[in-house]
Design a protein around this motif. Sequence first.
Motif, PDB file in Angstrom:
ATOM      1  N   LYS A 123     -22.197-111.770  45.974  1.00 26.27           N
ATOM      2  CA  LYS A 123     -22.629-112.317  44.688  1.00 26.27           C
ATOM      3  C   LYS A 123     -22.120-113.743  44.502  1.00 26.27           C
ATOM      4  O   LYS A 123     -22.817-114.609  43.973  1.00 26.27           O
ATOM      5  CB  LYS A 123     -22.121-111.417  43.559  1.00 26.27           C
ATOM      6  N   HIS A 124     -20.865-113.974  44.939  1.00 25.02           N
ATOM      7  CA  HIS A 124     -20.282-115.308  44.819  1.00 25.02           C
ATOM      8  C   HIS A 124     -19.933-115.801  46.221  1.00 25.02           C
ATOM      9  O   HIS A 124     -18.866-115.474  46.749  1.00 25.02           O
ATOM     10  CB  HIS A 124     -19.021-115.270  43.942  1.00 25.02           C
ATOM     11  N   PRO A 125     -20.805-116.562  46.856  1.00 22.40           N
ATOM     12  CA  PRO A 125     -20.529-117.006  48.226  1.00 22.40           C
ATOM     13  C   PRO A 125     -19.300-117.898  48.298  1.00 22.40           C
ATOM     14  O   PRO A 125     -19.009-118.651  47.372  1.00 22.40           O
ATOM     15  CB  PRO A 125     -21.799-117.779  48.608  1.00 22.40           C
ATOM     16  N   ARG A 126     -18.611-117.798  49.406  1.00 22.06           N
ATOM     17  CA  ARG A 126     -17.388-118.568  49.593  1.00 22.06           C
ATOM     18  C   ARG A 126     -17.718-120.022  49.917  1.00 22.06           C
ATOM     19  O   ARG A 126     -18.555-120.308  50.781  1.00 22.06           O
ATOM     20  CB  ARG A 126     -16.580-117.956  50.737  1.00 22.06           C
ATOM     21  N   ARG A 127     -17.053-120.944  49.219  1.00 19.28           N
ATOM     22  CA  ARG A 127     -17.196-122.375  49.503  1.00 19.28           C
ATOM     23  C   ARG A 127     -15.892-122.862  50.118  1.00 19.28           C
ATOM     24  O   ARG A 127     -14.829-122.771  49.507  1.00 19.28           O
ATOM     25  CB  ARG A 127     -17.490-123.150  48.213  1.00 19.28           C
ATOM     26  N   LEU A 128     -15.977-123.386  51.330  1.00 21.00           N
ATOM     27  CA  LEU A 128     -14.784-123.874  52.009  1.00 21.00           C
ATOM     28  C   LEU A 128     -14.358-125.224  51.443  1.00 21.00           C
ATOM     29  O   LEU A 128     -15.200-126.050  51.061  1.00 21.00           O
ATOM     30  CB  LEU A 128     -15.041-124.009  53.512  1.00 21.00           C
TER      31      LEU A 128
END
Length: 311
Positions: A123-128
Motif C-alpha cells: 500500500k505504501h511503497p518504500r522510497r529509498l
Amino acid sequence: MEIANKWIARGYACSLVLRIVGVHEATYYHRKKRKDHAPVNHKPRSGRPNTAYSWTRDQQRISNEQIKEWLMELVAGEENAYGYRKLAICLRRRYNLVINNKKVYRLCKELDILAPQRRINVKHPRRLAVNRKITASDQLWEVDIKYGYITEEDRFFYLMCLIDVYDRMVVDYHLGLSCEGKHAAQVLQRALWKRNLFETDCRPVIRSDNGPQFISHAFEEACEKFSVEHERIPPKTPNKNAHIESFHALLEAECLSRHEFVSYQEAYQLVGEYIRFYNERRIHGSLYDFAPCEFRQRLAAGQLKPFIVKV
C-alpha cells in the motif's frame, strides 16, 4: 572439553580443572561416556529421513506414488488454483490421509506443480533515501529511536527524536515506556505544527531507518495525510541518518551515561532537560558555535551566512 581433557591427562585433579574451565562434573562425565561408546564411523544425523509412505486415519498405508497421483488429479480438476497448503487440506478431507503441509510441499516440488507465489501489492511503497543538498531549515528531517535504561525499575524507556538536518534542532520528541507507529505519527504532527508548516505548501522530507514504527500503516498514513514525503535508508547504512545518530551519541555521552535513573519520572525529567539544553544553550560547532535556537534566530535576521548541507 578438549582443554579439560588435556590438563586432566597431565595429572591435574579432575574437579579442579573442571571448576577452572567452568564445566559441571556431571556434564563432563556424560559427554565422556557418550564419546567412548560412539561408533568409530559415527556421523551425526542431519534430520529424520523422508518416508516413502503415509497413513490414513484407519491405519492404511499409502505410498508416496499414490499420493502423487492424487495430487495430479487435484491440480487437473477444480483445485488447479490451489497451493500446497490447500492441497494438503484436500488430501486430508478427501482421502482421510494423515499428512502435514511440509510433506505435501515436498511432493508438489518433486512433481513441479507448485503454484507461483503471489505478488503482494504494498500500500505504501518504500522510497529509498537519495543524496540531497539542504539549503534551509524544514527541508529534511531525520527521525530515529534511542533506548535508555532505568536501573531501579530494571526496564527500558524509548526516546524518539525528530531533528532538522539544517539547524540541528530537535523539533519534537516522544519519551515513553512504549514506542509504536502512532507515536511516530503524533511526533510528526506536533513538529509540523510547531514549525507552522500546516499553513504552507512546503513540507519537509522525513528520513528514517526501517524500524517497525516507521514502516507501520499508522506512520505512513500520517505522512500521506500531511503531504509529507517519507524516505527510508538502506539497511546497515546509519551514515545516511548521520545527524540524528550524532545527536544520540551526544545524548548518550552527556546525559544517559552520567545518570543511573531510579524511576521513569526521573528519566523523563532529566532527558527532557537535556533536550532543552541542547536546543537552547549547547554550542554547536557546525552552526557557527551557536545553539540551534540562536542559530535559527540569527539566520532569520540575516546575521549569518547560509551554507549547504550535503546528505
